[in-house]
Design a protein around this motif. Sequence first.
Motif, short mmCIF file in Angstrom:
data_model
loop_
_atom_site.label_atom_id
_atom_site.label_comp_id
_atom_site.label_asym_id
_atom_site.label_seq_id
_atom_site.Cartn_x
_atom_site.Cartn_y
_atom_site.Cartn_z
N VAL A 4 22.29 -23.48 21.36
CA VAL A 4 21.00 -22.94 20.88
C VAL A 4 20.61 -23.74 19.38
O VAL A 4 19.69 -24.23 19.10
CB VAL A 4 20.96 -21.69 20.65
N ALA A 5 21.93 -23.86 18.43
CA ALA A 5 21.37 -24.40 17.20
C ALA A 5 21.18 -25.96 17.26
O ALA A 5 20.33 -26.10 16.50
CB ALA A 5 23.08 -24.23 16.38
N SER A 6 21.89 -26.69 18.09
CA SER A 6 21.52 -28.05 18.07
C SER A 6 19.88 -28.27 18.71
O SER A 6 19.07 -29.08 18.32
CB SER A 6 22.48 -28.89 18.87
N GLU A 43 4.13 -28.91 24.90
CA GLU A 43 5.63 -28.69 24.32
C GLU A 43 5.83 -27.54 23.72
O GLU A 43 6.77 -27.14 23.97
CB GLU A 43 5.35 -29.96 23.03
N GLU A 44 4.66 -26.97 23.49
CA GLU A 44 5.09 -25.28 22.93
C GLU A 44 5.57 -24.57 24.00
O GLU A 44 6.32 -23.58 23.82
CB GLU A 44 3.82 -24.76 22.49
N ASN A 50 12.61 -23.07 26.68
CA ASN A 50 13.92 -23.17 26.35
C ASN A 50 14.36 -22.25 25.61
O ASN A 50 15.60 -21.87 25.73
CB ASN A 50 14.15 -24.70 25.58
N ILE A 51 13.59 -21.39 24.55
CA ILE A 51 14.43 -20.49 23.86
C ILE A 51 14.72 -19.32 24.60
O ILE A 51 15.69 -18.64 24.48
CB ILE A 51 13.38 -20.08 22.43
N PHE A 52 13.63 -19.02 25.32
CA PHE A 52 13.84 -17.89 26.25
C PHE A 52 15.19 -18.10 27.03
O PHE A 52 15.78 -17.16 27.33
CB PHE A 52 12.67 -17.71 27.24
N ALA A 56 18.03 -15.46 27.36
CA ALA A 56 18.20 -14.77 28.44
C ALA A 56 19.61 -14.97 29.31
O ALA A 56 20.03 -13.95 29.86
CB ALA A 56 17.21 -14.94 29.41
N GLY A 57 19.97 -16.10 29.18
CA GLY A 57 21.21 -16.45 29.71
C GLY A 57 20.94 -16.80 31.20
O GLY A 57 19.70 -17.29 31.76
#
Length: 157
Positions: A4-6, A43-44, A50-52, A56-57
């Motif tokens: 997530v960080a990268s 892109e948004e 991607n964040i979700f 969520a896993g």
Amino acid sequence: MGGVASTLQGLPMRLGYTGAGGFPGVCLEHLEPQPGSSDQESEEQQQFRNIFKQIAGDDMEICADELKKVLNTVVNKHKDLKTHGFTLESCRSMIALMDTDGSGKLNLQEFHHLWNKIKAWQKIFKHYDTDQSGTINSYEMRNAVNDAGFHLNNQLY
């Protein structure tokens, strides 16, 4: 979740959260799917998805505990709001209200809908928190609730 960080490094931060939960640089406020006629995701939309996924896993759904962690990390970044955060019970209630498929968790669309509602409430709250104390009094609350579309009788105020 280490990736997530990268993945999220350098994203703009406003309603983002860092540190707790291991999601540095996440900013969901700016990563909403935008309506469009194209079959391809913008892109948004891709960033929001991607964040979700990272929150969520593997099951691609957010449970009450995951929702609590995400919301409390976001709220804790806002020093202008005086709150003790979201309880597990309040997160369960939000899921019950937004869970249209009956899974007991929030999928991407359900989470996005909840996120928009939370942002709308935050905007209303900040509008009525005129002294920027992080709280609103009963008079301000009456107007805020009214602006949110809830028309209550005087006995409830």
